[in-house]
Design an enzyme around this catalytic site. Structure first.
Site, PDB file in Angstrom:
ATOM      1  N   SER A 155       0.829  -1.207   0.000  1.00 55.17           N
ATOM      2  CA  SER A 155       0.000   0.000   0.000  1.00 55.17           C
ATOM      3  C   SER A 155       0.863   1.257   0.000  1.00 55.17           C
ATOM      4  O   SER A 155       0.353   2.354  -0.228  1.00 55.17           O
ATOM      5  CB  SER A 155      -0.920   0.006   1.226  1.00 55.17           C
ATOM      6  OG  SER A 155      -0.166  -0.055   2.407  1.00 55.17           O
ATOM      7  N   HIS A 179      -3.119  -3.689  -5.307  1.00 48.74           N
ATOM      8  CA  HIS A 179      -3.442  -3.328  -3.920  1.00 48.74           C
ATOM      9  C   HIS A 179      -4.922  -3.551  -3.618  1.00 48.74           C
ATOM     10  O   HIS A 179      -5.791  -2.831  -4.116  1.00 48.74           O
ATOM     11  CB  HIS A 179      -3.064  -1.859  -3.663  1.00 48.74           C
ATOM     12  CG  HIS A 179      -3.414  -1.396  -2.284  1.00 48.74           C
ATOM     13  ND1 HIS A 179      -4.019  -0.188  -2.023  1.00 48.74           N
ATOM     14  CD2 HIS A 179      -3.267  -1.993  -1.078  1.00 48.74           C
ATOM     15  CE1 HIS A 179      -4.224  -0.069  -0.725  1.00 48.74           C
ATOM     16  NE2 HIS A 179      -3.783  -1.150  -0.131  1.00 48.74           N
TER      17      HIS A 179
END
Lengths: 212, 292
Positions: free
Chosen positions: B121, B142
């Site tokens: 992230s 992600h």
């Protein structure tokens, strides 16, 4: 709690036709007097004297230092995203020396009208603009830098954070020229780059100024 | 283009990894969950079984469909078992060196066509990819927590990611019923690039005495229609997590809004980490709100 309204021009909080305006009574019968666009007159006999704020500080109306004549004056703004209709949120603004009773009277008036009330200190941008304008600025700059498309940035915020709308669609809907106006005022007081109007807002403001 | 039939998930004993494994298996792919901890894998397997049991209870799946999904799921603590994978998604600890080392190992184990996806992230996909000999086959993927419920996936190509790799990975996310969005390989991609500074701004507003946490959250929810205020959200994810995010972003971006606010650091030092410790910006053993 009965309230009177003194108007001068348009109000962002209560536009023409808003039911809040029609419930006002004469000043002599009111416990609270609300000034919309008009210069306030101090009145210690009232529970509160409310003044609608734009981007300015409450101190513009009351002075910086404690003054008994203005101890019952409370600032307020009903949050509105530019040209969108007003939201249900009313931000009350107090000075350190504002009487608690005046704040509570203001709260009662607005809550009785079905609005949600929060209280904040007399700082630029109050709560909402202080927090969301830098985020809109960042989103607009990232868009210029081609981090992603506008559609993908807005979709990411809706799906990833559960927002009802994305930051770019929201700020554009409210009007980029209005965003310029707010961020320029914040930038002038805070002086930090996060509040500096982004390119797209500068363009919108210039075009508006040039009648385009 | 790489045809994906078998998917490996590294760090599958963790919350995110286990959720990604559910997404993959539910999408119809043979799924091999890998973790160094057998205990974590076992715990994740139980949680997965419970998740699907609830899906059946709620009528989202038939019991036959559930059985078929579970039959597609395998678990291992041996990285060599990932040799059969066409796509390996890593969801290990958010540390560049750990991820680079993992990709080096995967490089050794997996065939040359295997695509490596990182669930990072905050870290750069390009930097993570520099740990292996096939940077053209590394892509950012992600997921949002909880992965098994959230549709969004931020997809990021690194500087050397091939178009073919990106397309194959993108197509796989769609086959799994997810909604991919494309972003550049930049810190925080879209979501965290906007969220982390915004949350910090809310903390600074508390510190500056603008309003109470309760009024800040109420204002944001009422005016903007958000389901949760920023301070409630920080309490949920953990104040220590917010510090870690700041420490990942600030040194790279030098954006002052990404720097951890002093109040945040003081609260972490005091053990006020949010819901997990019972107190953050709010307390959770009653109706009292800290700072209200």
């Amino acid at each position: 709690m009965q309230y009177a309204i003194v108007r001068n021009g348009k109000s962002r909080s209560f536009p023409e036709g808003d039911s809040f305006l029609s419930s006002a009574v004469a000043i002599e019968n009111a416990e609270v007097v609300i000034y919309l666009g008009a210069a306030i007159v101090s009145d210690q006999a009232k529970s509160a004297v409310l003044v609608e704020l734009g981007t300015e500080s409450l101190a513009v109306h009351t002075g910086e230092d404690a003054d008994e004549a203005f101890a019952n004056v409370v600032g307020f703004a009903r949050y509105r995203n530019g040209d969108d209709p007003p939201s249900r949120l009313v931000e009350l603004v107090r000075r350190p020396w504002t009487k608690d009773g005046a704040v509570e009277a203001a709260r009662k008036v607005f809550e009785a009208a079905g609005l949600e009330v929060v209280v904040c200190a007399d700082q630029p941008g109050r709560i909402i603009d202080r927090l969301v304008r830098p985020k809109y600025n960042a989103a607009l700059r990232l868009l210029d830098e081609k981090l992603a498309t506008q559609a993908d940035m807005d979709l990411t915020c809706r799906l990833g954070l559960g927002y009802p709308d994305g930051p770019i669609e929201r700020v554009k809907r409210g009007g980029l020229a209005y965003h310029f106006e707010v961020t320029q005022a914040l930038f002038e007081t805070y002086g930090t780059p996060a509040y500096a109007p982004p390119r797209q807002a500068v363009v919108a403001a210039l075009r508006k100024r040039n009648g385009k | 283009m790489t045809t994906i039939r078998t998917v490996g998930v590294c760090g599958a004993g963790g919350t995110m990894g286990a959720g990604i494994a559910i997404v993959a298996a539910r999408g119809g792919f043979r799924t091999i969950s890998y973790d160094v901890s057998a205990e974590s894998l076992e715990r994740a397997a139980k949680q997965t079984a419970n998740f699907f049991a609830k899906s059946v209870e709620r009528g989202k799946l038939t019991s036959d469909e559930r059985d078929a999904i579970l039959a597609r799921m395998e678990h291992t603590t041996k990285i060599d078992d990932l040799a059969a994978c066409d796509l390996v998604i890593e969801a290990v600890f958010e540390d560049l060196e750990i991820k680079q080392n993992l990709l080096r190992e995967l490089d050794r184990v997996c065939p040359t066509h295997t695509i490596f996806a990182s669930n990072t992230s905050t870290l750069s996909i390009t930097e993570i990819a520099s740990g292996c000999s096939r940077p053209d086959k590394v892509v950012g993927m992600h997921f949002c927590l909880p992965a098994q419920l959230m549709k969004l996936i931020e997809m990021s190509p690194g500087l050397l990611t091939s178009e073919e790799t990106f397309k194959a990975a993108w197509r796989w996310t769609e086959q799994c019923g997810q909604t991919p969005v494309k972003t550049q390989d930049r810190p925080g991609f879209i979501l965290n690039a906007l969220l982390v500074p915004f949350n910090n701004d809310a903390i600074r507003a508390v510190e500056a005495g603008v309003a109470t946490p309760a009024d800040i959250d109420k204002a944001i929810k009422t005016a903007l229609g958000y389901k949760m205020g920023p301070l409630e959200l920080i309490d949920l994810v953990g104040l220590d997590t917010q510090v870690r995010l700041c420490e990942a972003f600030y040194p790279i971006t030098l954006d002052p809004r990404a720097a951890a606010p002093p109040l945040l650091r003081r609260m972490v030092a005091a053990g006020l980490l949010g819901r997990k410790t019972g107190r953050g910006f709010y307390t959770y053993d009653g109706a009292t709100m800290f700072g209200a």
